[in-house]
Every structure is written in C-alpha cells, then in structure tokens.
Motif scaffolding. Structure first.
Motif, PDB file in Angstrom:
ATOM      1  N   LEU A 102     -21.125   5.355  -9.099  1.00 48.68           N
ATOM      2  CA  LEU A 102     -22.396   5.226  -9.802  1.00 48.68           C
ATOM      3  C   LEU A 102     -22.247   6.450 -11.161  1.00 48.68           C
ATOM      4  O   LEU A 102     -23.377   6.656 -11.958  1.00 48.68           O
ATOM      5  N   MET A 103     -21.047   7.073 -10.741  1.00 50.46           N
ATOM      6  CA  MET A 103     -20.458   8.351 -12.223  1.00 50.46           C
ATOM      7  C   MET A 103     -20.930   7.650 -13.172  1.00 50.46           C
ATOM      8  O   MET A 103     -20.272   8.240 -14.253  1.00 50.46           O
ATOM      9  N   SER A 104     -20.062   5.879 -12.900  1.00 48.44           N
ATOM     10  CA  SER A 104     -18.811   5.477 -14.245  1.00 48.44           C
ATOM     11  C   SER A 104     -19.839   3.960 -14.263  1.00 48.44           C
ATOM     12  O   SER A 104     -19.819   3.050 -13.769  1.00 48.44           O
ATOM     13  N   LYS A 105     -20.371   3.584 -15.576  1.00 47.08           N
ATOM     14  CA  LYS A 105     -21.540   2.104 -15.344  1.00 47.08           C
ATOM     15  C   LYS A 105     -20.061   1.697 -15.769  1.00 47.08           C
ATOM     16  O   LYS A 105     -20.019   0.126 -15.749  1.00 47.08           O
ATOM     17  N   THR A 106     -19.502   1.296 -16.418  1.00 45.52           N
ATOM     18  CA  THR A 106     -17.545   0.986 -16.856  1.00 45.52           C
ATOM     19  C   THR A 106     -17.597   0.273 -15.525  1.00 45.52           C
ATOM     20  O   THR A 106     -17.079  -1.141 -15.320  1.00 45.52           O
ATOM     21  N   ASN A 107     -17.304   0.965 -14.146  1.00 44.11           N
ATOM     22  CA  ASN A 107     -16.815   0.562 -13.451  1.00 44.11           C
ATOM     23  C   ASN A 107     -17.459  -1.013 -13.064  1.00 44.11           C
ATOM     24  O   ASN A 107     -16.904  -1.075 -11.686  1.00 44.11           O
ATOM     25  N   ALA A 108     -18.443  -0.526 -12.042  1.00 39.68           N
ATOM     26  CA  ALA A 108     -19.439  -1.248 -11.856  1.00 39.68           C
ATOM     27  C   ALA A 108     -19.706  -1.822 -12.000  1.00 39.68           C
ATOM     28  O   ALA A 108     -20.133  -3.439 -11.762  1.00 39.68           O
ATOM     29  N   THR A 109     -19.609  -2.358 -13.750  1.00 38.89           N
ATOM     30  CA  THR A 109     -19.957  -3.623 -14.738  1.00 38.89           C
ATOM     31  C   THR A 109     -18.152  -4.552 -14.118  1.00 38.89           C
ATOM     32  O   THR A 109     -18.744  -5.785 -14.238  1.00 38.89           O
ATOM     33  N   GLU A 129      -9.686   3.995 -13.921  1.00 40.43           N
ATOM     34  CA  GLU A 129     -11.976   4.915 -14.472  1.00 40.43           C
ATOM     35  C   GLU A 129     -12.034   6.150 -13.202  1.00 40.43           C
ATOM     36  O   GLU A 129     -12.976   6.736 -13.081  1.00 40.43           O
ATOM     37  N   ARG A 130     -12.286   5.606 -11.891  1.00 37.15           N
ATOM     38  CA  ARG A 130     -12.451   6.440 -10.610  1.00 37.15           C
ATOM     39  C   ARG A 130     -11.879   7.528 -10.975  1.00 37.15           C
ATOM     40  O   ARG A 130     -12.138   8.734 -10.662  1.00 37.15           O
ATOM     41  N   GLU A 131     -10.413   7.736 -11.112  1.00 38.35           N
ATOM     42  CA  GLU A 131      -9.380   9.068 -11.808  1.00 38.35           C
ATOM     43  C   GLU A 131     -10.616  10.033 -12.601  1.00 38.35           C
ATOM     44  O   GLU A 131     -10.512  11.073 -12.722  1.00 38.35           O
ATOM     45  N   LYS A 132     -10.651   9.225 -14.349  1.00 41.46           N
ATOM     46  CA  LYS A 132     -11.620   9.776 -14.912  1.00 41.46           C
ATOM     47  C   LYS A 132     -13.000  10.520 -14.169  1.00 41.46           C
ATOM     48  O   LYS A 132     -13.163  11.302 -14.952  1.00 41.46           O
ATOM     49  N   ASN A 133     -13.896  10.084 -13.260  1.00 42.14           N
ATOM     50  CA  ASN A 133     -14.767  10.542 -13.309  1.00 42.14           C
ATOM     51  C   ASN A 133     -14.888  11.253 -11.572  1.00 42.14           C
ATOM     52  O   ASN A 133     -16.001  11.591 -11.395  1.00 42.14           O
ATOM     53  N   VAL A 168     -16.485  14.090 -12.165  1.00 42.55           N
ATOM     54  CA  VAL A 168     -18.214  14.054 -12.322  1.00 42.55           C
ATOM     55  C   VAL A 168     -19.303  14.225 -11.043  1.00 42.55           C
ATOM     56  O   VAL A 168     -19.891  14.995 -10.570  1.00 42.55           O
ATOM     57  N   LEU A 169     -18.360  13.509 -10.276  1.00 43.02           N
ATOM     58  CA  LEU A 169     -18.932  13.415  -8.888  1.00 43.02           C
ATOM     59  C   LEU A 169     -18.541  14.986  -7.647  1.00 43.02           C
ATOM     60  O   LEU A 169     -19.725  15.745  -7.727  1.00 43.02           O
ATOM     61  N   ILE A 170     -17.774  15.651  -8.285  1.00 45.14           N
ATOM     62  CA  ILE A 170     -17.028  16.602  -7.878  1.00 45.14           C
ATOM     63  C   ILE A 170     -18.396  17.774  -7.986  1.00 45.14           C
ATOM     64  O   ILE A 170     -19.371  18.683  -7.314  1.00 45.14           O
ATOM     65  N   GLU A 171     -18.690  18.347  -9.727  1.00 48.69           N
ATOM     66  CA  GLU A 171     -19.500  18.429 -10.419  1.00 48.69           C
ATOM     67  C   GLU A 171     -21.135  18.371  -9.817  1.00 48.69           C
ATOM     68  O   GLU A 171     -22.104  19.129  -9.894  1.00 48.69           O
TER      69      GLU A 171
END
Length: 336
Positions: free
Chosen positions: A41-48, A259-263, A266-269
């Motif tokens: 949910l932290m990344s629109k790229t992964n969802a796509t 992509e998950r590694e990058k985000n 974001v989820l942690i924060e």
C-alpha cells in the motif's frame, strides 16, 4: 421499527465516521501475506506490477504446473504401458500377416489334400488320351490308303487330323496340371500347415476370432503407442513453457522485492507515527523481508515478518511474541 444489519454493511456505511473491525480481525496482522499487502500500500508501482504483469503470468504458471503434475502422475505406468505396446507391435510385425492370407492358405491346403486323387485321375485321363491319340493316328493312316482307292475319303482324313490336333492340345493341358501338382511338394504342405498353426496361435494369444481382427489390433496398438509418444512430446513442450514462465516470474518477483525494499521505511514510519498517536510511549519496528526466488505466490516471492519492540531495551521480536490481543487490535488500527 427494528431491523438487523450485517457487520459488512455497517462497516461500509460507517467508514467515514469510525473504524469497525471484527472480533478476530486483528489476527490477520500475523499473516505474512497480509503484512506484504500493507507494505504494498506504500507503493503504487508494486500494485500496478502485481496486478497487470505478475498475476497473469503467475496464473499461467500455476495452470502449466497443474498440467505437468497431471502428466507426471502416472509416468511410470505410461512407460510400462509403452514398453508393453512396443513388445506386442514387434511381436506382430515379425509375423507379417496379410489380409485374406488365411483363406488362401486354407484353399491351397484343401487342394493339396486332394493331390493324390487329382494325380490319379489326371494320369488315367492322360493314358486314355494316349490310346485315343494312337487310335487316331492309325485311323489317319488307314484313311490315307482309302483316299488312293476313293478320293472322297479325303474329308474323313482331314477331320481325323483335326481331332488329333485337338486331343494333343488337351493332353498338353493335362500334363501342365500334373506338373503344377508335382511342384506342390510335401515340404510346401508342411510350410502351409506351419503358417496356419502360427495364425491360429496368434489369434488365441491376442484373443481375436479372425486374422483381419488380428491385423486391425496391430494397427490399433500402433496408434495407441503413437498417442503415448505424442504425450511425451506434450510433456516436453509443457516443461519448456514452465521454464519460460518461471524465468519471467523470477524477474518480476525480483522487481517487486526491490520496490518493497525501497518502501520498507515508509511503512515503518507510518506504523511508528500511528502507534505513538494511539498512546504507545515507545515503539521500535523493523521489517524482516526475505525473498525465495524458487517460490511464488499471488504477491511474488517474498515473506515478510514485522518485528516490534514496545518497551525500551527489549529486543525486536515477531508480533505474535510480543503483543497481546488488545495490543494487536490497537496496532491493527494503526495500519488503517
């Protein structure tokens, strides 16, 4: 007026005003797949990528896997059956059976059974023809003497000569028939009997009534063996397709992982901020994200475990090791 309402509809209508969860819904937080959903949910790229690229290939991969498993289920049985089919085909091929062969052999066999009688009758006819030939020759000589006395006997002489020619032709035919019968020796009779015995044995062996059925059975066995070999070719094609799809999945799964590694941060924060807002005085969170390039699910090749500590000095542990039901419920509110 009183009415009942389902929790599903209540959640839908009250969404703008309150967060409503079921009694055990917070337990979904312990699921690795659910935790990956929160991360995505932290990344629109992964969802796509997952929806438009990864999932269609994953479904094709699963289908190919199922087909391969089905093909391999009875592989040993198929190999055994193909080996037996090849044995039967080779067994029948070496005999070189031909249509109508049995009927012709039986007819020849009957003829050979009558050989002695035929030869005796032909010999008698030949002897009689020789007597007739000798009589005709003598009659021709006598008629020639009569011609010297009376020329009108010339017509009789010509008729006798014509009859002699005709009888000599008959005699040649009879001799030819005798030679043919002589050619059918005892050895030929043995060969015919042996071949008929072989046909009889194979009809019993393969449980058929006629030679035509035996030949048809051989054709059917050849078709069945061909079908099984084609199945092996189909398996080979499935393996190629499987490997091709797997390679594509690996590439996409790695892209999703990156992509998950990058985000992760974001989820942690996001979780830390919401947990502090909900009254937790301290929280430390890490995401243990792992990838197994040989394993695929609907969301890639990752497993995720949220590690958390709610007290200073306490090491990070998985959610189910450090959180009570009430705390999980509160953490569940934080991810919404």
């Amino acid at each position: 007026f009183r009415s009942t309402i389902t929790l599903k509809n209540l959640k839908k209508w009250m969404l703008p005003f309150a967060n409503i969860v079921g009694q055990h819904e917070h337990m979904s937080l312990l699921s690795s797949s659910q935790q990956l959903t929160y991360l995505d949910l932290m990344s629109k790229t992964n969802a796509t990528i997952i929806k438009k690229q990864y999932l269609p290939i994953y479904k094709a991969f699963k289908k190919c896997n199922a087909e391969l498993n089905k093909v391999n289920e009875n592989e040993h049985e198929k190999e055994r059956k193909l080996e037996f089919l090849d044995f039967q085909i080779k067994d029948l091929e070496q005999c070189q059976f031909k249509k109508e062969e049995e009927e012709k052999l039986n007819a020849l066999k009957q003829q050979l059974k009558q050989q002695t009688k035929f030869k005796s009758n032909l010999s008698s006819i030949n002897q009689n023809f020789k007597h007739i030939q000798s009589s005709l020759q003598e009659s021709i000589k006598q008629s020639e003497h009569l011609i010297d006395i009376k020329p009108s006997f010339s017509k009789l002489n010509e008729t006798l000569k014509e009859n002699l020619v005709q009888f000599e032709s008959y005699q040649q035919d009879i001799q030819a028939q005798s030679y043919e019968l002589e050619a059918l020796s005892t050895q030929d009779i043995d060969k015919i009997e042996s071949r008929l015995d072989q046909i009889f044995t194979y009809k019993n062996k393969y449980k058929v009534q006629t030679l035509l059925q035996l030949i048809t059975l051989q054709e059917d066995l050849e078709k069945e063996a061909k079908t099984l070999r084609n199945a092996k070719q189909t398996e080979s094609q499935l393996i190629k397709n499987h490997d091709k799809l797997k390679s594509k999945l690996k590439i996409l799964a790695q892209t999703i992982h990156n992509e998950r590694e990058k985000n992760k941060h974001v989820l942690i924060e996001h979780l830390k901020k919401d947990l502090l807002t909900l009254g937790f005085s301290y929280c430390n969170i890490e995401l243990d994200l792992k990838i197994n390039p040989e394993s695929f699910s609907t969301s890639g090749s990752n497993t995720l475990e949220i590690l958390i500590s709610l007290n200073p000095g306490v090491p990070l542990k998985p959610l189910n090791k450090v959180s009570s039901g009430g705390e999980l419920s509160q953490i569940g509110r934080a991810h919404v």
